[in-house]
Design a protein around this motif. Structure first.
Motif, mmCIF file in Angstrom:
data_model
loop_
_atom_site.group_PDB
_atom_site.id
_atom_site.type_symbol
_atom_site.label_atom_id
_atom_site.label_comp_id
_atom_site.label_asym_id
_atom_site.label_seq_id
_atom_site.Cartn_x
_atom_site.Cartn_y
_atom_site.Cartn_z
ATOM 1 N N PHE A 27 0.829 -1.208 0.000
ATOM 2 C CA PHE A 27 0.000 0.000 0.000
ATOM 3 C C PHE A 27 0.862 1.257 0.000
ATOM 4 O O PHE A 27 1.775 1.392 0.800
ATOM 5 C CB PHE A 27 -0.910 0.006 1.233
ATOM 6 C CG PHE A 27 -1.669 1.290 1.392
ATOM 7 C CD1 PHE A 27 -2.713 1.604 0.546
ATOM 8 C CD2 PHE A 27 -1.317 2.195 2.366
ATOM 9 C CE1 PHE A 27 -3.408 2.791 0.681
ATOM 10 C CE2 PHE A 27 -1.998 3.386 2.513
ATOM 11 C CZ PHE A 27 -3.048 3.682 1.668
ATOM 12 N N GLN A 28 0.571 2.139 -0.908
ATOM 13 C CA GLN A 28 1.257 3.426 -0.974
ATOM 14 C C GLN A 28 0.282 4.506 -0.513
ATOM 15 O O GLN A 28 -0.759 4.698 -1.134
ATOM 16 C CB GLN A 28 1.702 3.737 -2.404
ATOM 17 C CG GLN A 28 2.770 2.821 -2.932
ATOM 18 C CD GLN A 28 4.121 3.137 -2.308
ATOM 19 O OE1 GLN A 28 4.360 4.223 -1.821
ATOM 20 N NE2 GLN A 28 4.999 2.152 -2.307
ATOM 21 N N PRO A 29 0.576 5.218 0.573
ATOM 22 C CA PRO A 29 -0.336 6.279 1.005
ATOM 23 C C PRO A 29 -0.353 7.405 -0.020
ATOM 24 O O PRO A 29 0.603 7.590 -0.768
ATOM 25 C CB PRO A 29 0.264 6.756 2.326
ATOM 26 C CG PRO A 29 1.683 6.344 2.278
ATOM 27 C CD PRO A 29 1.748 5.118 1.416
ATOM 28 N N PRO A 30 -1.445 8.152 -0.066
ATOM 29 C CA PRO A 30 -1.511 9.276 -1.010
ATOM 30 C C PRO A 30 -0.400 10.285 -0.738
ATOM 31 O O PRO A 30 -0.027 10.517 0.407
ATOM 32 C CB PRO A 30 -2.873 9.900 -0.747
ATOM 33 C CG PRO A 30 -3.625 8.924 0.082
ATOM 34 C CD PRO A 30 -2.641 8.015 0.727
ATOM 35 N N MET A 31 0.104 10.869 -1.796
ATOM 36 C CA MET A 31 1.175 11.858 -1.688
ATOM 37 C C MET A 31 0.611 13.232 -2.055
ATOM 38 O O MET A 31 -0.185 13.354 -2.989
ATOM 39 C CB MET A 31 2.323 11.506 -2.631
ATOM 40 C CG MET A 31 2.874 10.102 -2.432
ATOM 41 S SD MET A 31 3.744 9.903 -0.889
ATOM 42 C CE MET A 31 5.319 10.576 -1.319
ATOM 43 N N TYR A 32 1.060 14.248 -1.323
ATOM 44 C CA TYR A 32 0.609 15.612 -1.582
ATOM 45 C C TYR A 32 1.806 16.559 -1.622
ATOM 46 O O TYR A 32 2.878 16.261 -1.115
ATOM 47 C CB TYR A 32 -0.398 16.059 -0.523
ATOM 48 C CG TYR A 32 -1.695 15.299 -0.631
ATOM 49 C CD1 TYR A 32 -2.635 15.634 -1.599
ATOM 50 C CD2 TYR A 32 -1.957 14.224 0.199
ATOM 51 C CE1 TYR A 32 -3.806 14.921 -1.718
ATOM 52 C CE2 TYR A 32 -3.131 13.508 0.087
ATOM 53 C CZ TYR A 32 -4.052 13.859 -0.880
ATOM 54 O OH TYR A 32 -5.218 13.149 -1.012
ATOM 55 N N THR A 33 1.581 17.708 -2.212
ATOM 56 C CA THR A 33 2.645 18.669 -2.482
ATOM 57 C C THR A 33 2.706 19.756 -1.414
ATOM 58 O O THR A 33 1.685 20.274 -0.987
ATOM 59 C CB THR A 33 2.402 19.332 -3.855
ATOM 60 O OG1 THR A 33 2.317 18.323 -4.838
ATOM 61 C CG2 THR A 33 3.521 20.285 -4.209
ATOM 62 N N LEU A 34 3.923 20.096 -1.028
ATOM 63 C CA LEU A 34 4.193 21.247 -0.165
ATOM 64 C C LEU A 34 4.818 22.308 -1.055
ATOM 65 O O LEU A 34 5.912 22.131 -1.569
ATOM 66 C CB LEU A 34 5.139 20.860 0.975
ATOM 67 C CG LEU A 34 5.643 21.982 1.871
ATOM 68 C CD1 LEU A 34 4.491 22.732 2.514
ATOM 69 C CD2 LEU A 34 6.577 21.436 2.917
ATOM 70 N N ASP A 35 4.095 23.396 -1.266
ATOM 71 C CA ASP A 35 4.524 24.452 -2.182
ATOM 72 C C ASP A 35 5.112 25.612 -1.382
ATOM 73 O O ASP A 35 4.448 26.180 -0.523
ATOM 74 C CB ASP A 35 3.327 24.928 -3.008
ATOM 75 C CG ASP A 35 3.673 26.027 -3.981
ATOM 76 O OD1 ASP A 35 4.873 26.245 -4.261
ATOM 77 O OD2 ASP A 35 2.750 26.687 -4.481
ATOM 78 N N PHE A 36 6.360 25.956 -1.675
ATOM 79 C CA PHE A 36 7.030 27.084 -1.021
ATOM 80 C C PHE A 36 6.978 28.338 -1.888
ATOM 81 O O PHE A 36 7.683 29.303 -1.611
ATOM 82 C CB PHE A 36 8.486 26.739 -0.723
ATOM 83 C CG PHE A 36 8.661 25.725 0.359
ATOM 84 C CD1 PHE A 36 8.613 26.109 1.685
ATOM 85 C CD2 PHE A 36 8.867 24.398 0.061
ATOM 86 C CE1 PHE A 36 8.775 25.180 2.700
ATOM 87 C CE2 PHE A 36 9.034 23.462 1.061
ATOM 88 C CZ PHE A 36 8.986 23.847 2.385
ATOM 89 N N GLY A 37 6.204 28.324 -2.944
ATOM 90 C CA GLY A 37 6.111 29.482 -3.820
ATOM 91 C C GLY A 37 7.435 29.827 -4.474
ATOM 92 O O GLY A 37 7.732 30.985 -4.698
#
Length: 123
Positions: A27-37
């Motif tokens: 199982f791969q957990p969902p991945m989300y983005t951290l945007d530093f602008g």
């Protein structure tokens, strides 16, 4: 004759490779983005001494600190528009720590020059 045998061997191995690729993967957990602008060069992950990653799994501990700062400037930091304060960690110093939420997030900041007179500021 060699070409025909080679072609048959290659052709017969394709179904085996297709079956192997359909095996269950962990199982791969969902991945989300951290945007530093675009300002991720200003931050450092104290655990790796490299710029922080931009993709995290849900619940993964995000940790970074500000590396470039001015002493005559007041900084206010925001995570998805909500003010966030750095916390002090004995091992890493002042860092931003939070578990990665289940959506993309944006980390921003505002600055205020504290060396300039502001008549609206109360004394």
């Amino acid at each position: 004759m060699k070409k025909i045998i080679s072609f048959l061997l290659i052709f017969l191995t394709l179904p085996v490779m297709a079956i192997d690729s359909k095996k269950d993967h962990p199982f791969q957990p969902p991945m989300y983005t951290l945007d530093f602008g675009g300002a991720n060069f200003m931050y450092l992950d104290p655990r790796t001494n490299e710029p922080p990653k931009s993709i995290y799994a849900v619940g993964e501990e995000v940790c970074f600190r500000l590396e470039i700062w001015a002493t005559d400037t007041r900084y206010t930091f925001y995570l998805d528009g909500q003010e966030i304060n750095a916390t002090y960690d004995e091992k890493y110093g002042y860092c931003f720590h939070f578990p990665m939420p289940d959506h993309d997030v944006t980390f921003t900041y505002t600055t205020e020059n504290t060396m300039v007179y502001d008549p609206s500021e109360k004394k």
